[in-house]
Design an enzyme around this catalytic site. Structure first.
Site, PDB file in Angstrom:
ATOM      1  N   MET A  17       0.848  -1.198   0.000  1.00  0.00           N
ATOM      2  CA  MET A  17       0.000   0.000   0.000  1.00  0.00           C
ATOM      3  C   MET A  17       0.881   1.246   0.000  1.00  0.00           C
ATOM      4  O   MET A  17       1.623   1.486   0.969  1.00  0.00           O
ATOM      5  CB  MET A  17      -0.924   0.008   1.231  1.00  0.00           C
ATOM      6  CG  MET A  17      -2.105  -0.942   1.128  1.00  0.00           C
ATOM      7  SD  MET A  17      -3.174  -0.859   2.569  1.00  0.00           S
ATOM      8  CE  MET A  17      -2.218  -1.736   3.794  1.00  0.00           C
ATOM      9  N   ALA A  18       0.758   2.013  -1.085  1.00  0.00           N
ATOM     10  CA  ALA A  18       1.531   3.248  -1.200  1.00  0.00           C
ATOM     11  C   ALA A  18       1.136   4.184  -0.059  1.00  0.00           C
ATOM     12  O   ALA A  18      -0.047   4.335   0.243  1.00  0.00           O
ATOM     13  CB  ALA A  18       1.255   3.902  -2.548  1.00  0.00           C
ATOM     14  N   CYS A 100      -2.792  -1.130  -9.988  1.00  0.00           N
ATOM     15  CA  CYS A 100      -3.064   0.209  -9.445  1.00  0.00           C
ATOM     16  C   CYS A 100      -4.077   0.937 -10.338  1.00  0.00           C
ATOM     17  O   CYS A 100      -3.890   1.043 -11.544  1.00  0.00           O
ATOM     18  CB  CYS A 100      -1.766   1.009  -9.337  1.00  0.00           C
ATOM     19  SG  CYS A 100      -2.097   2.659  -8.676  1.00  0.00           S
ATOM     20  N   ASP A 202     -10.973  -7.412   0.833  1.00  0.00           N
ATOM     21  CA  ASP A 202     -12.017  -7.415   1.856  1.00  0.00           C
ATOM     22  C   ASP A 202     -11.786  -8.364   3.024  1.00  0.00           C
ATOM     23  O   ASP A 202     -12.758  -8.807   3.647  1.00  0.00           O
ATOM     24  CB  ASP A 202     -13.385  -7.709   1.230  1.00  0.00           C
ATOM     25  CG  ASP A 202     -13.829  -6.618   0.262  1.00  0.00           C
ATOM     26  OD1 ASP A 202     -13.175  -5.557   0.251  1.00  0.00           O
ATOM     27  OD2 ASP A 202     -14.804  -6.832  -0.469  1.00  0.00           O
ATOM     28  N   GLY A 224      -4.934  -5.830   3.112  1.00  0.00           N
ATOM     29  CA  GLY A 224      -4.566  -4.429   2.909  1.00  0.00           C
ATOM     30  C   GLY A 224      -5.172  -3.544   3.973  1.00  0.00           C
ATOM     31  O   GLY A 224      -4.654  -3.417   5.098  1.00  0.00           O
ATOM     32  N   ARG A 225      -6.344  -2.949   3.659  1.00  0.00           N
ATOM     33  CA  ARG A 225      -6.945  -1.960   4.570  1.00  0.00           C
ATOM     34  C   ARG A 225      -7.229  -2.528   5.949  1.00  0.00           C
ATOM     35  O   ARG A 225      -7.200  -1.806   6.944  1.00  0.00           O
ATOM     36  CB  ARG A 225      -8.205  -1.381   3.919  1.00  0.00           C
ATOM     37  CG  ARG A 225      -7.867  -0.485   2.726  1.00  0.00           C
ATOM     38  CD  ARG A 225      -9.045  -0.280   1.834  1.00  0.00           C
ATOM     39  NE  ARG A 225      -9.498  -1.547   1.255  1.00  0.00           N
ATOM     40  CZ  ARG A 225     -10.609  -1.692   0.556  1.00  0.00           C
ATOM     41  NH1 ARG A 225     -11.383  -0.648   0.366  1.00  0.00           N
ATOM     42  NH2 ARG A 225     -10.937  -2.872   0.061  1.00  0.00           N
TER      43      ARG A 225
HETATM   44  C1  LIG Z   1      -3.916   3.373   0.529  1.00  0.00           C
HETATM   45  C2  LIG Z   1      -3.745   2.215  -0.429  1.00  0.00           C
HETATM   46  C3  LIG Z   1      -2.574   2.132  -1.168  1.00  0.00           C
HETATM   47  C4  LIG Z   1      -2.396   1.059  -2.058  1.00  0.00           C
HETATM   48  N1  LIG Z   1      -1.206   0.956  -2.739  1.00  0.00           N
HETATM   49  C5  LIG Z   1      -0.963  -0.142  -3.503  1.00  0.00           C
HETATM   50  C6  LIG Z   1       0.319  -0.355  -4.091  1.00  0.00           C
HETATM   51  O1  LIG Z   1       1.260   0.438  -3.925  1.00  0.00           O
HETATM   52  N2  LIG Z   1       0.473  -1.473  -4.845  1.00  0.00           N
HETATM   53  C7  LIG Z   1      -0.543  -2.387  -5.030  1.00  0.00           C
HETATM   54  O2  LIG Z   1      -0.338  -3.393  -5.719  1.00  0.00           O
HETATM   55  N3  LIG Z   1      -1.747  -2.207  -4.472  1.00  0.00           N
HETATM   56  C8  LIG Z   1      -1.961  -1.132  -3.704  1.00  0.00           C
HETATM   57  N4  LIG Z   1      -3.165  -1.004  -3.064  1.00  0.00           N
HETATM   58  C9  LIG Z   1      -4.176  -2.085  -3.171  1.00  0.00           C
HETATM   59  C10 LIG Z   1      -4.006  -3.101  -2.053  1.00  0.00           C
HETATM   60  O3  LIG Z   1      -2.767  -3.772  -2.152  1.00  0.00           O
HETATM   61  C11 LIG Z   1      -5.138  -4.151  -2.092  1.00  0.00           C
HETATM   62  O4  LIG Z   1      -5.078  -4.816  -3.326  1.00  0.00           O
HETATM   63  C12 LIG Z   1      -6.527  -3.532  -1.943  1.00  0.00           C
HETATM   64  O5  LIG Z   1      -6.550  -2.561  -0.913  1.00  0.00           O
HETATM   65  C13 LIG Z   1      -7.585  -4.618  -1.656  1.00  0.00           C
HETATM   66  O6  LIG Z   1      -7.283  -5.315  -0.476  1.00  0.00           O
HETATM   67  P1  LIG Z   1      -8.033  -4.993   0.935  1.00  0.00           P
HETATM   68  O7  LIG Z   1      -9.522  -5.132   0.678  1.00  0.00           O
HETATM   69  O8  LIG Z   1      -7.500  -6.015   1.883  1.00  0.00           O
HETATM   70  O9  LIG Z   1      -7.687  -3.580   1.287  1.00  0.00           O
HETATM   71  C14 LIG Z   1      -3.395   0.076  -2.211  1.00  0.00           C
HETATM   72  C15 LIG Z   1      -4.566   0.179  -1.458  1.00  0.00           C
HETATM   73  C16 LIG Z   1      -4.748   1.226  -0.577  1.00  0.00           C
HETATM   74  C17 LIG Z   1      -6.015   1.294   0.230  1.00  0.00           C
END
Ligand SMILES: Cc1cc2nc3c(=O)[nH]c(=O)nc-3n(C[C@H](O)[C@H](O)[C@H](O)COP(=O)(O)O)c2cc1C
Length: 321
Positions: A17-18, A100, A202, A224-225
Site C-alpha cells: 500500500m503506497a 493500481c 475485503d 490491505g486496509r
Molecule cells: C492506501 C492504499 C494504497 C495502495 N497501494 C498499492 C500499491 O502500492 N500497490 C498495489 O499493488 N496495491 C496497492 N493497493 C491495493 C491493495 O494492495 C489491495 O489490493 C486492496 O486494498 C484490496 O485489499 P483490501 O480489501 O485487503 O484492502 C493500495 C490500497 C490502498 C487502500
C-alpha cells in the site's frame, strides 16, 4: 508455503500500500507474525533515473524478511533492468504492480492499464523472469472494467511466461476500492494455474481469511486496509487458522502503546516534519471504533511534534479505559 525457492512461514501476507507499507509499518506487521510483507509500489522509471525518494522506498531491514519489492512500469526493458538491480539488494522477491487504478499511473499505461494488453504483460513477465533469479510475482485485478474481465487469461499468460505466483484482487480497475471484492475470480485462477495464488480483497477479520481460503482454495491471503492501524490482524488470523479460536483485540493501552512506538519509528526513519504528517493517518486508524474517535481525529490533525502526540494519546487512553 513456498514461492519458487523462497520458504514462507505462514499464508497471511501484508498487501502493498503506497503511503502505508513503509519500513516502520512493515516491521510492526512482521512483529505480529505476518508471513510476507511488500514495499510500497516503486516506479521502475524513477529507479532508472536514480530518483532518491524512489530508492529510499526500497530500504529493507534484516528483521522483516521475507520482503517483496513491488515495482511498477510499462516498459519491459526498463522493468527487467530495474528488477535485476533491485534483486541485488536484500529483498527476497520481486512483484510487479498490474492493479493500481490511479489515473496518474494508468494514463502512462502502468498499473491496471496493463490489463488492457495481456501480450505486454506476457512480455514483461518473460523479460523479468529471465533477468532475475529471485521469485517473480505479479499482482493483478479482476479486469479493467466489467466488459473486460480477463484475470484468468492473464494469470495463464503470466504463468507460461515465468511468473512464480500471482496475487489477485477481486475488483476491476473501474471499481477502484468500491463494491465487494469478487472471490470467485480467485477460485477461477486457482483452478487454471499451477503456481501459488494469493487471494486479496475485503479481509478485515480472521474469519474472512479462513472463508477466502476455504471458498477459493488459494494458497495465501493478502490483507490491505484491514491491517491499517491493526497489525494484530496477522497474529490473530494465524492463531485462528491454527486453532479456530478468536483472540480478543488488544486493550486500548496496548493499541496506544503500539501507535506511539510506530510514531517513534516513523519519526526516526522519516524525520519530524514528514513523520508527524504521515503518522496522522495511522493514528486515525489506530483509534477507529474507539469512543470519541471523531473528536480525537480533529486533535490528531493539529499535532505538530512527538511530545504533543504522546500527551494527546495518553490523555485519551486514560479517559476511555
Ligand atoms: C492506501 C492504499 C494504497 C495502495 N497501494 C498499492 C500499491 O502500492 N500497490 C498495489 O499493488 N496495491 C496497492 N493497493 C491495493 C491493495 O494492495 C489491495 O489490493 C486492496 O486494498 C484490496 O485489499 P483490501 O480489501 O485487503 O484492502 C493500495 C490500497 C490502498 C487502500
Amino acid at each position: 508455503m513456498k514461492i519458487k525457492n523462497l520458504k514462507i512461514d505462514n499464508k497471511v501476507f501484508l498487501a502493498p500500500m503506497a503511503g502505508v507499507t513503509d519500513l516502520p509499518f512493515r516491521l510492526l506487521c512482521k512483529k505480529q507474525n505476518c508471513g510476507m510483507v511488500y514495499t510500497e509500489m516503486v516506479s521502475a522509471k524513477g529507479l532508472l533515473f536514480e530518483n532518491e525518494k524512489t530508492g529510499s522506498l526500497l530500504q529493507v531491514d534484516e528483521r522483516e524478511h521475507p520482503v517483496a519489492a513491488q515495482l511498477f512500469g510499462s516498459d519491459p526493458d526498463i522493468i527487467a533492468e530495474m528488477a535485476k538491480r533491485v534483486e541485488e539488494t536484500p529483498v527476497d522477491m520481486i512483484d510487479i504492480n498490474m492493479g493500481c487504478p490511479a489515473l496518474k499511473i494508468t494514463r502512462n499505461g502502468e498499473g491496471s492499464a496493463l490489463m488492457k494488453t495481456p501480450e505486454r504483460i506476457g512480455e514483461i513477465v518473460y523479460r523479468v523472469a529471465r533477468s532475475i533469479e529471485k521469485p517473480l510475482t505479479i499482482k493483478i485485478r479482476k479486469g479493467f472494467d466489467d466488459n473486460s474481465i480477463n484475470a484468468v487469461e492473464i494469470a495463464k499468460i503470466a504463468e507460461d511466461a515465468g511468473a512464480d505466483a500471482i496475487a489477485i484482487h477481486g475488483r476491476t480497475r473501474e471499481q477502484f476500492y468500491t463494491g465487494k471484492a469478487d472471490w470467485n475470480i480467485i477460485k477461477e485462477i486457482k483452478d487454471a494455474v499451477g503456481i501459488p495464488v494469493i487471494g486479496n480483497g475485503d479481509i478485515v477479520k480472521p474469519q474472512d481469511a479462513k472463508d477466502m481460503l476455504d471458498k477459493t482454495g488459494c494458497d495465501a491471503v493478502m490483507i490491505g486496509r484491514g491491517a491499517q492501524g491493526n497489525p494484530w490482524i496477522f497474529s490473530r488470523t494465524n492463531h485462528y487458522l491454527e486453532t479456530g479460536e478468536i483472540l480478543p483485540m488488544p486493550t486500548v493501552e496496548e493499541r496506544i502503546a503500539t501507535a506511539l512506538y510506530h510514531a517513534e519509528m516513523i519519526l526516526t526513519y522519516k524525520g519530524d516534519y514528514i513523520g508527524i504528517r504521515q503518522m496522522r493517518s495511522h493514528l486515525a486508524w489506530y483509534i477507529k471504533g474507539l469512543p470519541n474517535s471523531s473528536e480525537m481525529r480533529v486533535k490528531i490533525n493539529k499535532i505538530d511534534n512527538l511530545e504533543e502526540l504522546k500527551s494527546v494519546l495518553w490523555q485519551y487512553a486514560s479517559h476511555i479505559s
